[in-house]
Design a protein around this motif. Structure first.
Motif, mmCIF file in Angstrom:
data_model
loop_
_atom_site.group_PDB
_atom_site.id
_atom_site.type_symbol
_atom_site.label_atom_id
_atom_site.label_comp_id
_atom_site.label_asym_id
_atom_site.label_seq_id
_atom_site.Cartn_x
_atom_site.Cartn_y
_atom_site.Cartn_z
ATOM 1 N N LYS A 112 -33.590 -6.131 0.502
ATOM 2 C CA LYS A 112 -34.260 -7.081 -0.396
ATOM 3 C C LYS A 112 -33.506 -8.409 -0.407
ATOM 4 N N TRP A 113 -32.186 -8.334 -0.324
ATOM 5 C CA TRP A 113 -31.384 -9.556 -0.312
ATOM 6 C C TRP A 113 -31.839 -10.474 0.819
ATOM 7 N N TRP A 114 -32.018 -9.943 2.022
ATOM 8 C CA TRP A 114 -32.427 -10.775 3.156
ATOM 9 C C TRP A 114 -33.860 -11.281 2.983
ATOM 10 N N ARG A 115 -34.744 -10.439 2.476
ATOM 11 C CA ARG A 115 -36.134 -10.883 2.252
ATOM 12 C C ARG A 115 -36.170 -12.037 1.246
ATOM 13 N N ARG A 116 -35.351 -11.960 0.208
ATOM 14 C CA ARG A 116 -35.279 -13.062 -0.770
ATOM 15 C C ARG A 116 -34.724 -14.325 -0.118
ATOM 16 N N LYS A 117 -33.724 -14.158 0.726
ATOM 17 C CA LYS A 117 -33.091 -15.295 1.400
ATOM 18 C C LYS A 117 -34.099 -16.027 2.299
ATOM 19 N N CYS A 118 -35.019 -15.282 2.883
ATOM 20 C CA CYS A 118 -36.013 -15.869 3.795
ATOM 21 C C CYS A 118 -37.304 -16.284 3.085
ATOM 22 N N ALA A 119 -37.464 -15.879 1.848
ATOM 23 C CA ALA A 119 -38.730 -16.083 1.143
ATOM 24 C C ALA A 119 -39.170 -17.551 1.099
ATOM 25 N N MET B 198 -31.975 -14.257 11.737
ATOM 26 C CA MET B 198 -30.688 -14.165 11.058
ATOM 27 C C MET B 198 -29.637 -14.807 11.958
ATOM 28 N N ASP B 199 -28.907 -15.770 11.408
ATOM 29 C CA ASP B 199 -27.844 -16.411 12.175
ATOM 30 C C ASP B 199 -26.515 -16.218 11.469
ATOM 31 N N HIS B 200 -25.485 -16.032 12.259
ATOM 32 C CA HIS B 200 -24.116 -15.938 11.744
ATOM 33 C C HIS B 200 -23.519 -17.337 11.763
ATOM 34 N N LEU B 201 -23.126 -17.865 10.604
ATOM 35 C CA LEU B 201 -22.490 -19.186 10.547
ATOM 36 C C LEU B 201 -21.300 -19.222 11.501
ATOM 37 N N ILE B 202 -20.416 -18.254 11.357
ATOM 38 C CA ILE B 202 -19.331 -18.076 12.328
ATOM 39 C C ILE B 202 -19.808 -16.963 13.253
ATOM 40 N N PRO B 203 -20.106 -17.299 14.501
ATOM 41 C CA PRO B 203 -20.685 -16.316 15.419
ATOM 42 C C PRO B 203 -19.805 -15.086 15.616
ATOM 43 N N LEU B 204 -20.470 -13.965 15.868
ATOM 44 C CA LEU B 204 -19.733 -12.730 16.134
ATOM 45 C C LEU B 204 -18.764 -12.916 17.286
ATOM 46 N N ALA B 205 -19.194 -13.639 18.311
ATOM 47 C CA ALA B 205 -18.343 -13.860 19.487
ATOM 48 C C ALA B 205 -17.098 -14.671 19.152
ATOM 49 N N GLN B 206 -17.109 -15.358 18.001
ATOM 50 C CA GLN B 206 -15.951 -16.146 17.568
ATOM 51 C C GLN B 206 -15.176 -15.432 16.455
#
Length: 108
Positions: free
Chosen positions: A33-40, A58-66
């Motif tokens: 629900k948290w993500w659905r609210r974030k995208c609403a 969904m994007d990671h501000l600090i990428p997983l690769a970093q």
């Protein structure tokens, strides 16, 4: 006398295992629900344009690769265009890129 904490297998994840574990966490968070609210609102975090909530990624501000993690503080809704362009850039690198696009500079 305090006992030393034994490191679990999770403390020693290889790079590939770390990425796999973090991607799985992200998949689970996308179902919340948290993500659905974030995208609403349908607003891309980066460009501010409006989209259907289902079109946001969904994007990671600090990428997983970093070294970023799949935690709420590091996840934002982004349009596919921004997410694809940002790729592995760190937040300040992305800000500099956007400033150049808008004709500004971040140089002193």
């Amino acid at each position: 006398m305090a006992m030393a904490r034994h490191k679990s297998r999770r403390d020693f994840l290889t790079g590939e295992d770390f990425l796999k574990a973090e991607r799985e966490k992200a998949r689970k968070l996308r179902q919340t629900k948290w993500w659905r609210r974030k995208c609403a609102s349908g607003i891309c975090y980066y460009c501010g344009r409006k989209f259907k909530p289902s079109e946001l990624t969904m994007d990671h501000l600090i990428p997983l690769a970093q070294g970023g993690k799949s935690v709420r503080e590091n996840l934002v809704p982004a349009c596919k265009e921004c997410n694809n362009k940002k790729k592995y850039l760190m937040p300040w690198e992305w800000d500099e890129y956007l400033a150049r696009l808008k004709g500004g500079t971040n140089e002193s």
